[in-house]
Design a protein around this motif. Structure first.
Motif, PDB file in Angstrom:
ATOM      1  N   SER A  13       0.818  -1.216   0.000  1.00  0.00           N
ATOM      2  CA  SER A  13       0.000   0.000   0.000  1.00  0.00           C
ATOM      3  C   SER A  13       0.849   1.263   0.000  1.00  0.00           C
ATOM      4  N   ARG A  20       0.275   3.422  -3.496  1.00  0.00           N
ATOM      5  CA  ARG A  20      -0.384   4.730  -3.397  1.00  0.00           C
ATOM      6  C   ARG A  20       0.464   5.851  -3.990  1.00  0.00           C
ATOM      7  N   ASP A  56      -4.208   9.394   2.840  1.00  0.00           N
ATOM      8  CA  ASP A  56      -3.533   8.838   1.673  1.00  0.00           C
ATOM      9  C   ASP A  56      -4.122   7.509   1.238  1.00  0.00           C
ATOM     10  N   GLY A  57      -5.002   6.933   2.057  1.00  0.00           N
ATOM     11  CA  GLY A  57      -5.609   5.650   1.719  1.00  0.00           C
ATOM     12  C   GLY A  57      -4.802   4.441   2.135  1.00  0.00           C
ATOM     13  N   HIS A 111      -5.456   7.534  12.873  1.00  0.00           N
ATOM     14  CA  HIS A 111      -5.970   6.928  11.637  1.00  0.00           C
ATOM     15  C   HIS A 111      -7.482   6.701  11.745  1.00  0.00           C
ATOM     16  N   LEU A 130     -10.518   8.561   9.580  1.00  0.00           N
ATOM     17  CA  LEU A 130     -11.463   7.811   8.747  1.00  0.00           C
ATOM     18  C   LEU A 130     -12.905   8.076   9.177  1.00  0.00           C
ATOM     19  N   SER A 132     -17.768  -0.880  -2.696  1.00  0.00           N
ATOM     20  CA  SER A 132     -16.476  -1.565  -2.674  1.00  0.00           C
ATOM     21  C   SER A 132     -16.149  -2.174  -4.023  1.00  0.00           C
ATOM     22  N   GLU A 186     -15.125   0.534  -6.392  1.00  0.00           N
ATOM     23  CA  GLU A 186     -13.804   1.072  -6.086  1.00  0.00           C
ATOM     24  C   GLU A 186     -12.681   0.139  -6.511  1.00  0.00           C
ATOM     25  N   ARG A 195     -13.826   7.160 -10.568  1.00  0.00           N
ATOM     26  CA  ARG A 195     -14.623   7.683  -9.468  1.00  0.00           C
ATOM     27  C   ARG A 195     -16.080   7.275  -9.593  1.00  0.00           C
TER      28      ARG A 195
END
Length: 389
Positions: free
Chosen positions: A45, A49, A96-97, A153, A157, A219, A222, A227
């Motif tokens: 990740s 990213r 940042d995901g 975190h 979220l 989900s 995504e 988008r």
């Protein structure tokens, strides 16, 4: 985050831990670079990213230096400034995901490089017996830090989720209420990450969905490119996407597990275009008559327009509507003949009948309605009646 350090450097030579800390601090640039490489190589990740390398390296160095200072001072608890920095860092990576578990894992990857270096220093000093106690103290410090990273975190979220939910609800309201100024619709789209001046493609399913179902659809969307936003409106599930996305992706997400039917609007530009596209999708749904599958406005717009006006305003359709309702097999013959390029052979194969049987049904349709499906006008009128029946 302020990456400036505030603690005093430990005095070398006072203890084995202080000596190790002094050695590590002197070599911090190399250690941080090594730790950064390890994080980017081992944690997908962070790499996937496309985080700026300088950003990752700066934060790795900050926390390594803080941990080394704690080691030199013999501290197991983090300072308030370190905890505040940890919370801010957790929030940053959430934005940042990067998943929380990967953020926490990055600390252990980074400090592994520190302990590999420490064991070498202590071996040279013949102080390897100090390695385990020093590691235990530092790992307690790391636990304080990672606990705050996780909290930051989670909080980020939760805040982002609430903001997204509010923006989604406002978008759903603005799309359906023409009295809402276009500027507000523009803002709602922008808050959800869309380019408000771009093209919008909307899909509508009449099937209602609970929260878990909506999350599953979101989900799945995504997992693909681009988008999409899923909106929960009374009696409907609405998907908003930008114009460059493949329509099949949204249709499949809405149709899976027997969902549907789905109406598909045209791609239209800007906030006003988004409103028009959802109108397209709803007209296509009405014209589809409740049959399962995707009903695309681009394919059935003539029937959608007639359905929107109302069949009662088109007397020409009366006989055809009665026939389609009382003889559904004739209506199916008309639909498949139109959908398969006016090919009797192709339509007959789909219906699993002989070509002559299909010809008979088209002739019978003409006898009962006066509409010849082999002419353009007759076919358009016949197909509209079948869709509206």
């Amino acid at each position: 985050m302020d990456l400036a350090t505030t603690d005093q450097q430990p005095q070398p030579g006072r203890t084995a831990a202080a000596a190790v800390a002094a050695h590590l601090q002197a070599d911090i640039a190399r250690l941080a670079a090594t730790a950064t490489v390890g994080i980017l190589e081992q944690i997908d990740s962070f790499r996937g990213r496309d985080l700026p390398r300088a950003d990752v390296d700066a934060h790795v160095r900050f926390f390594l230096e803080a941990g080394i200072r704690a080691l030199g001072a013999g501290r197991t608890a983090a300072t308030e400034a370190e905890l505040e920095a940890a919370r801010a860092y957790g929030a940053r990576r959430a934005a940042d995901g990067v998943p929380a578990e990967d953020v926490l894992l990055s600390f252990y990857v980074a400090f592994r490089a520190v302990w590999e270096e420490s064991s070498d220093v202590l071996a040279q000093r013949n102080d390897l017996g100090e390695l385990l106690p020093a590691m235990e103290r530092t790992m307690l410090w790391v636990q304080y830090i990672t606990s705050e990273v996780g909290a930051g975190h989670r909080d980020a979220l939760a805040g982002a989720s609430m903001a997204r939910l509010a923006a989604s609800r406002r978008l759903a309201e603005a799309l359906d209420d023409p009295t809402v100024p276009e500027s507000e619709l523009h803002t709602a789209l922008e808050r959800l990450g869309f380019d408000p001046e771009g093209g919008f493609h909307l899909w509508v399913s009449r099937r209602t969905a609970d929260a878990s179902r909506l999350r599953a659809i979101q989900s799945r969307l995504e997992d693909g490119p681009g988008r999409f936003v899923v909106l929960d409106t009374p009696g409907e599930v609405v998907v908003v996407g930008q114009d460059w996305q493949p329509a099949a992706h949204a249709e499949e997400a809405l149709l899976e597990d027997g969902g549907g039917p789905v109406g598909v609007g045209l791609v239209r530009s800007g906030p006003a275009g988004a409103r028009r596209s959802i109108g397209d999708a709803r007209r296509a749904l009405r014209a589809g008559g409740g049959r399962p599958g995707a009903h695309r406005y681009a394919d059935i717009w003539p029937f959608a327009l007639i359905a929107d006006v109302g069949a009662g305003h088109v007397p020409l359709l009366d006989d055809a509507l009665d026939t389609a309702r009382s003889h559904p097999h004739l209506g199916e013959a008309v639909r498949e003949f139109a959908d398969h390029g006016f090919s009797v052979a192709a339509a007959a194969r789909v219906l699993s009948v002989h070509a002559n049987t299909l010809r008979y049904r088209l002739d019978r349709w003409q006898e009962l309605t006066g509409l010849d499906c082999r002419t353009y006008t007759g076919l358009i009128t016949s197909r509209a009646a079948v869709e509206l029946a």
